[in-house]
Design a protein around this motif. Structure first.
Motif, PDB file in Angstrom:
ATOM      1  N   ASP A  71       0.704  -1.149   0.011  1.00  0.00           N
ATOM      2  CA  ASP A  71      -0.162  -0.030   0.004  1.00  0.00           C
ATOM      3  C   ASP A  71       1.192   1.136   0.312  1.00  0.00           C
ATOM      4  O   ASP A  71       1.700   0.882   0.262  1.00  0.00           O
ATOM      5  CB  ASP A  71      -0.993   0.205   1.472  1.00  0.00           C
ATOM      6  N   VAL A  72       0.556   2.462  -0.210  1.00  0.00           N
ATOM      7  CA  VAL A  72       1.430   3.726  -0.052  1.00  0.00           C
ATOM      8  C   VAL A  72       0.812   4.799   1.676  1.00  0.00           C
ATOM      9  O   VAL A  72       1.809   4.940   1.757  1.00  0.00           O
ATOM     10  CB  VAL A  72       0.521   5.066  -0.977  1.00  0.00           C
ATOM     11  N   SER A  73      -0.157   3.801   2.237  1.00  0.00           N
ATOM     12  CA  SER A  73      -0.699   4.329   3.180  1.00  0.00           C
ATOM     13  C   SER A  73      -0.195   3.184   4.450  1.00  0.00           C
ATOM     14  O   SER A  73      -0.120   2.002   4.582  1.00  0.00           O
ATOM     15  CB  SER A  73      -1.669   4.785   3.952  1.00  0.00           C
ATOM     16  N   GLU A  74       0.798   3.819   5.217  1.00  0.00           N
ATOM     17  CA  GLU A  74       1.385   2.957   6.562  1.00  0.00           C
ATOM     18  C   GLU A  74       0.156   2.927   7.077  1.00  0.00           C
ATOM     19  O   GLU A  74       0.385   0.777   8.015  1.00  0.00           O
ATOM     20  CB  GLU A  74       2.457   3.674   6.997  1.00  0.00           C
ATOM     21  N   PHE A 105       4.816   3.192  -4.409  1.00  0.00           N
ATOM     22  CA  PHE A 105       4.412   3.018  -5.580  1.00  0.00           C
ATOM     23  C   PHE A 105       4.884   2.076  -6.089  1.00  0.00           C
ATOM     24  O   PHE A 105       4.342   1.404  -7.113  1.00  0.00           O
ATOM     25  CB  PHE A 105       4.074   4.418  -6.062  1.00  0.00           C
ATOM     26  N   ASP A 106       5.795   1.499  -5.924  1.00  0.00           N
ATOM     27  CA  ASP A 106       7.038   0.000  -6.315  1.00  0.00           C
ATOM     28  C   ASP A 106       6.239  -0.998  -5.578  1.00  0.00           C
ATOM     29  O   ASP A 106       6.873  -2.022  -5.557  1.00  0.00           O
ATOM     30  CB  ASP A 106       8.076   1.133  -6.504  1.00  0.00           C
ATOM     31  N   ALA A 107       5.285  -0.598  -4.558  1.00  0.00           N
ATOM     32  CA  ALA A 107       4.977  -1.904  -3.891  1.00  0.00           C
ATOM     33  C   ALA A 107       4.577  -3.260  -3.896  1.00  0.00           C
ATOM     34  O   ALA A 107       4.825  -4.347  -4.118  1.00  0.00           O
ATOM     35  CB  ALA A 107       4.030  -1.388  -3.008  1.00  0.00           C
ATOM     36  N   TYR A 108       3.765  -2.532  -5.720  1.00  0.00           N
ATOM     37  CA  TYR A 108       3.330  -3.860  -6.291  1.00  0.00           C
ATOM     38  C   TYR A 108       4.038  -4.640  -7.052  1.00  0.00           C
ATOM     39  O   TYR A 108       3.779  -5.945  -7.075  1.00  0.00           O
ATOM     40  CB  TYR A 108       2.234  -3.235  -7.607  1.00  0.00           C
ATOM     41  N   ALA A 128      -7.362   3.889 -10.804  1.00  0.00           N
ATOM     42  CA  ALA A 128      -6.405   4.103 -11.865  1.00  0.00           C
ATOM     43  C   ALA A 128      -5.039   3.345 -11.807  1.00  0.00           C
ATOM     44  O   ALA A 128      -4.194   3.424 -13.172  1.00  0.00           O
ATOM     45  CB  ALA A 128      -6.064   5.928 -11.546  1.00  0.00           C
ATOM     46  N   PHE A 129      -4.589   2.341 -11.126  1.00  0.00           N
ATOM     47  CA  PHE A 129      -3.570   1.692 -11.603  1.00  0.00           C
ATOM     48  C   PHE A 129      -3.864   0.403 -11.402  1.00  0.00           C
ATOM     49  O   PHE A 129      -3.373  -0.897 -11.555  1.00  0.00           O
ATOM     50  CB  PHE A 129      -2.868   1.733  -9.952  1.00  0.00           C
ATOM     51  N   PRO A 419      -2.608  10.013 -16.992  1.00  0.00           N
ATOM     52  CA  PRO A 419      -2.003   9.443 -18.067  1.00  0.00           C
ATOM     53  C   PRO A 419      -0.073   8.711 -17.964  1.00  0.00           C
ATOM     54  O   PRO A 419       0.078   8.135 -18.898  1.00  0.00           O
ATOM     55  CB  PRO A 419      -1.198  10.157 -19.630  1.00  0.00           C
ATOM     56  N   ASN A 420       0.746   9.219 -17.169  1.00  0.00           N
ATOM     57  CA  ASN A 420       1.546   9.023 -16.068  1.00  0.00           C
ATOM     58  C   ASN A 420       0.946   8.633 -15.120  1.00  0.00           C
ATOM     59  O   ASN A 420       2.646   8.652 -14.116  1.00  0.00           O
ATOM     60  CB  ASN A 420       2.309  10.120 -16.377  1.00  0.00           C
ATOM     61  N   VAL A 421       0.177   8.047 -14.723  1.00  0.00           N
ATOM     62  CA  VAL A 421       0.066   7.092 -13.086  1.00  0.00           C
ATOM     63  C   VAL A 421       0.807   5.666 -13.033  1.00  0.00           C
ATOM     64  O   VAL A 421       1.895   6.242 -12.001  1.00  0.00           O
ATOM     65  CB  VAL A 421      -1.435   6.548 -13.523  1.00  0.00           C
ATOM     66  N   ASP A 422       1.436   5.562 -13.981  1.00  0.00           N
ATOM     67  CA  ASP A 422       2.426   4.436 -13.428  1.00  0.00           C
ATOM     68  C   ASP A 422       3.712   5.145 -13.394  1.00  0.00           C
ATOM     69  O   ASP A 422       5.196   4.190 -13.070  1.00  0.00           O
ATOM     70  CB  ASP A 422       3.396   3.436 -14.826  1.00  0.00           C
ATOM     71  N   GLN A 423       4.082   6.159 -13.431  1.00  0.00           N
ATOM     72  CA  GLN A 423       5.509   7.154 -12.835  1.00  0.00           C
ATOM     73  C   GLN A 423       5.295   7.492 -11.590  1.00  0.00           C
ATOM     74  O   GLN A 423       6.325   8.062 -11.253  1.00  0.00           O
ATOM     75  CB  GLN A 423       6.218   8.048 -13.907  1.00  0.00           C
TER      76      GLN A 423
END
Length: 454
Positions: A71-74, A105-108, A128-129, A419-423
């Motif tokens: 997640d992005v939230s601890e 955001f790289d947790a996936y 979105a992701f 459009p740049n959600v992957d970044q």
């Protein structure tokens, strides 16, 4: 464009599996470990992600264990882990030490890299992701459970359909969290409607009218969080993240109604407006009213509302030339599906009702997915999930622009919300920025006609 009932699914499994073998050199996706263990990774540790993990670990079909979370939230991570690990019956199936609880955001990638081909990843982050995470899951050869909506705009809808071809070629099993399609009561109702028990289906009505729901009404950012993290915390309030209240809340009623019609609508017109906003700064309307038209001229009317103090309704109905039906009664389950001889839902007109109690479709959808993995039967719900998401977004776009929108026009539209959600990283700017007045741009029907917001 249609979803088979479970009986039809079982009857066509052999043919579908045979057709799948025509895909070039697909890898074997049933988990090959000697212990027959299916390992699960969870991405998105909010309420829905945690609920999906509970359903996964409750499946009574061979060993399963949760081994990684992201997640992005601890805070959400901690809350979800505590809830899962302390829950009776499944707590012993949670094996996620701190080093396999990933933030960012790289947790996936980190979560999926702990899994082996044939394992399962739950994609329950904001929509979105979805395409980003699904792409990597396919690359890793993972079976997938993804939450709805699958997409929130036209470009990502087209992209997901293309991405999914690789999943089909690899024979990956992919479920979409439109669990109403797995409801046994609705499945029998679908069969009865298709067999003509209420005649030709001419009109459907769907309602989700409630008070404030989820994070759809977002208060101003206090400055404690960056714009990006603040918007993610209130993701129902921002179109780039979730598609807003329409896509996240109304999709179930829209999907189950289209299922009963056995078709997707070809166009939509809609109304909506913002009323009691107070200090809220989200992009949602408080009320939506959508009229969908099917190719044969039949209509689906959808009403959504998130305003306090008003009449509440959470149900879907079907009206045919010979009678009518209740698709769902109140909320998602139990459906209490039933058929009436006339257009009035009077007890004297009741001709059929599904017996109670009903199996919980949130659990049944997981039972079905794991059965497909264990038996290596073809199983991919993405196309249906994309179409349900796109049809829902088409109605939302009609309300936000004030224009009639056809499905063909929607699918060709070029407005990609992020459009740049992957970044994105934890330090990134949000795809949605405050305007010169210090507010977020909102839909302006009739003024901004060619996109949902500037």
């Amino acid at each position: 464009m249609t979803n088979p009932t479970r009986r039809q699914f079982l009857a066509t499994t052999s043919a579908a599996a045979a057709a799948t073998t025509l895909a070039a050199a697909r890898p074997q996706t049933v988990h090959a470990a000697e212990d027959n263990m299916i390992r699960v990774g969870l991405l998105g540790c909010g309420g829905r992600g945690t609920g999906a993990a509970i359903n996964a670990l409750t499946v009574d079909n061979g060993p399963m264990t949760l081994v990684a979370m992201g997640d992005v939230s601890e805070n959400k991570m901690k809350s979800s882990y505590t809830s899962l690990s302390e829950k009776k019956k499944i707590g012993t199936k949670v094996d996620v030490p701190e080093e396999r609880r990933y933030i960012g955001f790289d947790a996936y990638k980190k979560v999926m890299d702990t899994l082996e081909p044939g394992d399962v990843v739950i994609l329950a982050t904001p929509a979105a992701f979805r395409w980003v995470h699904y792409s990597y899951a396919i690359e890793r050869g993972l079976n997938v459970f993804m939450e709805k909506p699958v997409t929130i705009d036209a470009p990502t809808s087209v992209r997901m359909l293309e991405i999914n071809k690789a999943a089909i070629a690899k024979n990956l099993k992919v479920a979409v969290g439109l669990m109403c399609r797995h409801c046994v009561a609705r499945q029998e109702l679908f069969d009865r409607i298709q067999n003509g028990e209420i005649g030709d289906l001419m009109m459907l009505r769907a309602y989700r009218m409630a008070g404030p729901t989820g994070s759809a009404a977002a208060p101003p950012n206090t400055g404690d969080l960056s714009e990006l993290m603040y918007q993610i915390k209130h993701f129902h309030g921002f179109l780039w993240l979730s598609g807003g209240a329409v896509s996240d809340f109304l999709i179930h009623n829209i999907d189950e109604s289209c299922w009963m019609k056995n078709a997707w609508p070809v166009k939509a017109i809609a109304c909506g407006g913002r009323h009691y906003r107070g200090e809220d700064v989200d992009q949602n309307f408080d009320v939506y009213s959508i009229e969908y038209t099917f190719d044969d001229g039949a209509k689906l009317f959808v009403d959504g509302r998130t305003m306090p103090g008003c009449k509440r309704e959470f149900a879907s109905f079907a009206h045919g030339t010979k009678g009518s039906a209740v698709i769902s009664t109140a909320s998602h389950t139990p459906a209490k599906a039933r058929i009436y001889s006339g257009q009035s839902f009077e007890k004297d007109n009741l001709t059929w009702e599904f017996p109670q109690p009903e199996p919980n479709p949130y659990q049944v959808e997981w039972d079905d997915l794991v059965a497909a993995i264990r038996n290596d039967t073809a199983y991919n719900e993405v196309e249906r999930g994309v179409m349900a998401s796109a049809v829902t977004s088409m109605g939302r776009m009609a309300a936000h622009t004030g224009q009639e929108i056809t499905l063909d026009e929607f699918m060709k539209h070029d407005h990609e919300f992020a459009p740049n959600v992957d970044q994105l990283t934890l330090d990134s700017d949000s795809p949605l920025q405050l305007n010169a007045q210090g507010k977020y741009n909102v839909p302006m029907p009739g003024l901004v006609k060619n996109r949902e917001y500037l």
